[in-house]
Design a protein around this motif. Sequence first.
Motif, PDB file in Angstrom:
ATOM      1  N   ALA A  83       0.789  -1.113   0.125  1.00 47.85           N
ATOM      2  CA  ALA A  83       0.177   0.053   0.249  1.00 47.85           C
ATOM      3  C   ALA A  83       0.399   1.593  -0.174  1.00 47.85           C
ATOM      4  CB  ALA A  83      -0.847   0.075   0.894  1.00 47.85           C
ATOM      5  N   GLN A  84      -0.152   1.991  -0.004  1.00 47.17           N
ATOM      6  CA  GLN A  84       0.308   3.841  -0.117  1.00 47.17           C
ATOM      7  C   GLN A  84       0.093   4.467   0.279  1.00 47.17           C
ATOM      8  OE1 GLN A  84       0.379   4.975  -3.815  1.00 47.17           O
ATOM      9  NE2 GLN A  84       2.405   6.645  -3.883  1.00 47.17           N
ATOM     10  N   PHE A  85       0.707   5.496   1.595  1.00 44.69           N
ATOM     11  CA  PHE A  85       0.220   6.074   2.374  1.00 44.69           C
ATOM     12  C   PHE A  85       1.001   7.683   2.475  1.00 44.69           C
ATOM     13  CE2 PHE A  85       2.901   3.783   5.052  1.00 44.69           C
ATOM     14  CZ  PHE A  85       3.655   4.959   6.787  1.00 44.69           C
ATOM     15  N   CYS A  86       0.556   8.359   2.991  1.00 40.55           N
ATOM     16  CA  CYS A  86       1.500  10.547   2.771  1.00 40.55           C
ATOM     17  C   CYS A  86       1.405   9.679   4.579  1.00 40.55           C
ATOM     18  CB  CYS A  86       0.442  10.910   2.428  1.00 40.55           C
ATOM     19  SG  CYS A  86       0.882  10.771   0.970  1.00 40.55           S
ATOM     20  N   ALA A  87       2.727  10.026   5.156  1.00 37.57           N
ATOM     21  CA  ALA A  87       2.558  10.469   6.453  1.00 37.57           C
ATOM     22  C   ALA A  87       2.075  10.705   7.522  1.00 37.57           C
ATOM     23  CB  ALA A  87       4.818  10.524   7.308  1.00 37.57           C
ATOM     24  N   GLY A  88       1.681  12.381   6.396  1.00 39.07           N
ATOM     25  CA  GLY A  88       0.978  13.278   6.667  1.00 39.07           C
ATOM     26  C   GLY A  88      -0.097  13.272   6.963  1.00 39.07           C
ATOM     27  N   TYR A  89      -0.891  11.876   6.785  1.00 35.06           N
ATOM     28  CA  TYR A  89      -2.214  11.815   6.734  1.00 35.06           C
ATOM     29  C   TYR A  89      -2.515  10.810   8.174  1.00 35.06           C
ATOM     30  CZ  TYR A  89      -3.520  11.976   2.034  1.00 35.06           C
ATOM     31  OH  TYR A  89      -3.409  12.408   0.398  1.00 35.06           O
ATOM     32  N   HIS A  90      -1.796  10.888   9.040  1.00 34.23           N
ATOM     33  CA  HIS A  90      -1.579  10.534  10.377  1.00 34.23           C
ATOM     34  C   HIS A  90      -0.502  10.562  11.144  1.00 34.23           C
ATOM     35  CE1 HIS A  90      -0.744   7.105   7.613  1.00 34.23           C
ATOM     36  NE2 HIS A  90      -1.838   6.517   7.236  1.00 34.23           N
ATOM     37  N   ARG A  91       0.138  11.107  11.172  1.00 34.39           N
ATOM     38  CA  ARG A  91       1.156  11.512  12.080  1.00 34.39           C
ATOM     39  C   ARG A  91       1.274  10.903  13.286  1.00 34.39           C
ATOM     40  NH1 ARG A  91       1.972  17.904  13.017  1.00 34.39           N
ATOM     41  NH2 ARG A  91       3.820  17.039  13.094  1.00 34.39           N
ATOM     42  N   ASP A  92       0.761  10.566  14.096  1.00 31.32           N
ATOM     43  CA  ASP A  92       0.411   9.698  15.394  1.00 31.32           C
ATOM     44  C   ASP A  92       0.844   8.489  14.519  1.00 31.32           C
ATOM     45  OD1 ASP A  92       0.316  11.914  16.929  1.00 31.32           O
ATOM     46  OD2 ASP A  92      -1.743  11.081  17.057  1.00 31.32           O
ATOM     47  N   LYS A  93       1.043   8.005  13.908  1.00 35.40           N
ATOM     48  CA  LYS A  93       1.267   6.168  13.796  1.00 35.40           C
ATOM     49  C   LYS A  93       1.922   6.423  12.720  1.00 35.40           C
ATOM     50  CE  LYS A  93      -4.051   4.925  11.915  1.00 35.40           C
ATOM     51  NZ  LYS A  93      -4.770   5.208  10.674  1.00 35.40           N
ATOM     52  N   ASN A  94       2.303   7.029  12.579  1.00 34.06           N
ATOM     53  CA  ASN A  94       4.328   7.223  11.934  1.00 34.06           C
ATOM     54  C   ASN A  94       5.216   8.106  12.167  1.00 34.06           C
ATOM     55  OD1 ASN A  94       1.987   6.941   8.902  1.00 34.06           O
ATOM     56  ND2 ASN A  94       3.234   8.769   9.729  1.00 34.06           N
ATOM     57  N   PRO A  95       5.534   8.609  13.387  1.00 38.42           N
ATOM     58  CA  PRO A  95       5.804   9.648  13.929  1.00 38.42           C
ATOM     59  C   PRO A  95       7.597   9.797  12.970  1.00 38.42           C
ATOM     60  CG  PRO A  95       5.781   8.769  16.051  1.00 38.42           C
ATOM     61  CD  PRO A  95       4.632   7.812  14.963  1.00 38.42           C
ATOM     62  N   SER A  96       7.563   8.960  13.172  1.00 39.64           N
ATOM     63  CA  SER A  96       9.925   8.794  12.846  1.00 39.64           C
ATOM     64  C   SER A  96       9.817   9.123  11.338  1.00 39.64           C
ATOM     65  CB  SER A  96      10.112   7.635  13.028  1.00 39.64           C
ATOM     66  OG  SER A  96       9.295   6.437  12.113  1.00 39.64           O
ATOM     67  N   ILE A  97       8.653   9.152  10.519  1.00 39.80           N
ATOM     68  CA  ILE A  97       9.366   9.416   9.162  1.00 39.80           C
ATOM     69  C   ILE A  97       8.660  10.663   9.064  1.00 39.80           C
ATOM     70  CG2 ILE A  97       9.168   7.133   7.751  1.00 39.80           C
ATOM     71  CD1 ILE A  97       6.704   7.580   7.414  1.00 39.80           C
ATOM     72  N   THR A  98       7.682  11.452   9.199  1.00 40.64           N
ATOM     73  CA  THR A  98       7.850  12.997   9.777  1.00 40.64           C
ATOM     74  C   THR A  98       8.853  13.995   9.889  1.00 40.64           C
ATOM     75  OG1 THR A  98       6.817  13.259  12.320  1.00 40.64           O
ATOM     76  CG2 THR A  98       4.899  12.558  10.246  1.00 40.64           C
ATOM     77  N   VAL A  99       9.751  13.761   9.932  1.00 39.09           N
ATOM     78  CA  VAL A  99      10.772  14.248   9.893  1.00 39.09           C
ATOM     79  C   VAL A  99      10.989  14.907   8.797  1.00 39.09           C
ATOM     80  CG1 VAL A  99      12.541  12.566   9.775  1.00 39.09           C
ATOM     81  CG2 VAL A  99      13.450  14.397  10.577  1.00 39.09           C
ATOM     82  N   LEU A 100      10.379  13.995   7.295  1.00 38.66           N
ATOM     83  CA  LEU A 100      11.491  14.146   5.982  1.00 38.66           C
ATOM     84  C   LEU A 100       9.974  15.611   5.501  1.00 38.66           C
ATOM     85  CD1 LEU A 100      10.930  10.711   4.743  1.00 38.66           C
ATOM     86  CD2 LEU A 100      13.437  12.485   4.575  1.00 38.66           C
ATOM     87  N   GLU A 101       9.099  15.365   5.981  1.00 40.95           N
ATOM     88  CA  GLU A 101       8.045  16.411   6.307  1.00 40.95           C
ATOM     89  C   GLU A 101       8.128  17.814   7.109  1.00 40.95           C
ATOM     90  OE1 GLU A 101       3.868  13.875   4.777  1.00 40.95           O
ATOM     91  OE2 GLU A 101       3.976  14.027   7.232  1.00 40.95           O
ATOM     92  N   LEU A 102       9.166  18.086   7.771  1.00 35.71           N
ATOM     93  CA  LEU A 102       8.970  19.778   8.238  1.00 35.71           C
ATOM     94  C   LEU A 102       9.320  20.654   7.406  1.00 35.71           C
ATOM     95  CD1 LEU A 102      11.635  18.713  11.169  1.00 35.71           C
ATOM     96  CD2 LEU A 102       9.600  19.212  11.702  1.00 35.71           C
ATOM     97  N   PRO A 103       9.034  21.721   7.565  1.00 37.06           N
ATOM     98  CA  PRO A 103       8.659  22.872   6.657  1.00 37.06           C
ATOM     99  C   PRO A 103      10.548  23.752   6.050  1.00 37.06           C
ATOM    100  CG  PRO A 103       8.202  23.535   8.502  1.00 37.06           C
ATOM    101  CD  PRO A 103       8.601  21.859   8.720  1.00 37.06           C
ATOM    102  N   PHE A 104      10.869  23.981   4.310  1.00 33.19           N
ATOM    103  CA  PHE A 104      12.144  24.211   4.449  1.00 33.19           C
ATOM    104  C   PHE A 104      12.951  23.997   4.997  1.00 33.19           C
ATOM    105  CE2 PHE A 104       8.555  27.797   5.302  1.00 33.19           C
ATOM    106  CZ  PHE A 104       8.753  28.689   3.617  1.00 33.19           C
ATOM    107  N   LEU A 105      12.626  22.359   4.938  1.00 29.86           N
ATOM    108  CA  LEU A 105      14.805  21.370   4.967  1.00 29.86           C
ATOM    109  C   LEU A 105      15.421  21.593   3.763  1.00 29.86           C
ATOM    110  CD1 LEU A 105      12.929  18.047   5.333  1.00 29.86           C
ATOM    111  CD2 LEU A 105      13.933  19.142   7.041  1.00 29.86           C
TER     112      LEU A 105
END
Length: 336
Positions: A83-105
């Motif tokens: 399956a495909q999903f986006c980390a930002g859809y459910h941040r609590d389920k996959n908090p570790s990979i939301t580092v890649l969604e931080l603004p202005f990286l």
Amino acid sequence: MQKFLSQTAVVALTVAFAGEAMAAEWNVSLWGKRRAFTEHVEKLAELVDQKTNGEFTLNISYGGLSKNRENLDGIEIGAFEMAQFCAGYHRDKNPSITVLELPFLGVTSLEQEVALSMAVYQHPAVVADLGRWNATLLMPSPLPQYNIVGVGDVPATLDDFQGLTVRATGGIGAAMETIGAVPTSMSATEVRQAMDSGVIKAASFAPHAHMSFGTIENGTWWTANLNPGTLNCPVVVNTDALNDLSDEHRAVLLESVPEALDYYIYNYNNKTMDAWGPALDERGITQVTFSEDEITAFKDAAAAPAAQAWIEENTARGLPAQELYDMVTGMIASGS
């Protein structure tokens, strides 16, 4: 003769059952329709079918197996194998990979996005985080920087975002709050209706999604250089299903990932981006470019606070948040 025939029949049946046992068929849960965002999955299915002479097939479904926000749950229970999903859809389920969604990286290419994602996906803390859902991260869906298509008055400065309702998830939503916008988290398939009904006035997407989900059909303006960040949308597989594959099929699947990603990047950089400019021009959409000073001020206001908040929140969860953040920012600084 009868004995010979019966022995032959037994051998034939044994071979047939052995062949059946070797075959593998996986169901894959995506959403929307086939588009640039799913081309690596489509390519992966093509490759594994070719390389195994049809013994390993990926049956791709666009919305027929699960809602997009529930794909990780479906993976956990084995409702489908990929399956495909986006980390930002459910941040609590996959908090570790939301580092890649931080603004202005400061990510500058899809190739760099792939390198960062794969490095993060292999970190032991991330493996364990997704392991809670019986999920193994297979590959990212690299996306360029998001920008915003909106309806109504064209913003002249960032001050004009004050009070504007905008579809923005993850770190992009946090960034938009710093300039007074009102971020709303919703899945891609809900956006067009929300814009048509006035629930939101603008939406942040990568170019392919603006085209695929129709925001440019009623949009009047687009931010050409806001570039607040992007989403991280991995493709995952059910860990048990991966382990149950034959060694040959597992090797084919994993070895085909780089080729599938290369195809995705070529398709996005050439076909999608070549179509983007003309699509805006044909619809008379005003392209808004903000001053360098405004963009710098936006970044200064959004980036550091969001990063610090992410580190504190996820350290409290027991994740090595500072280590993950330092790894990502260090790779970007070194041009990795």
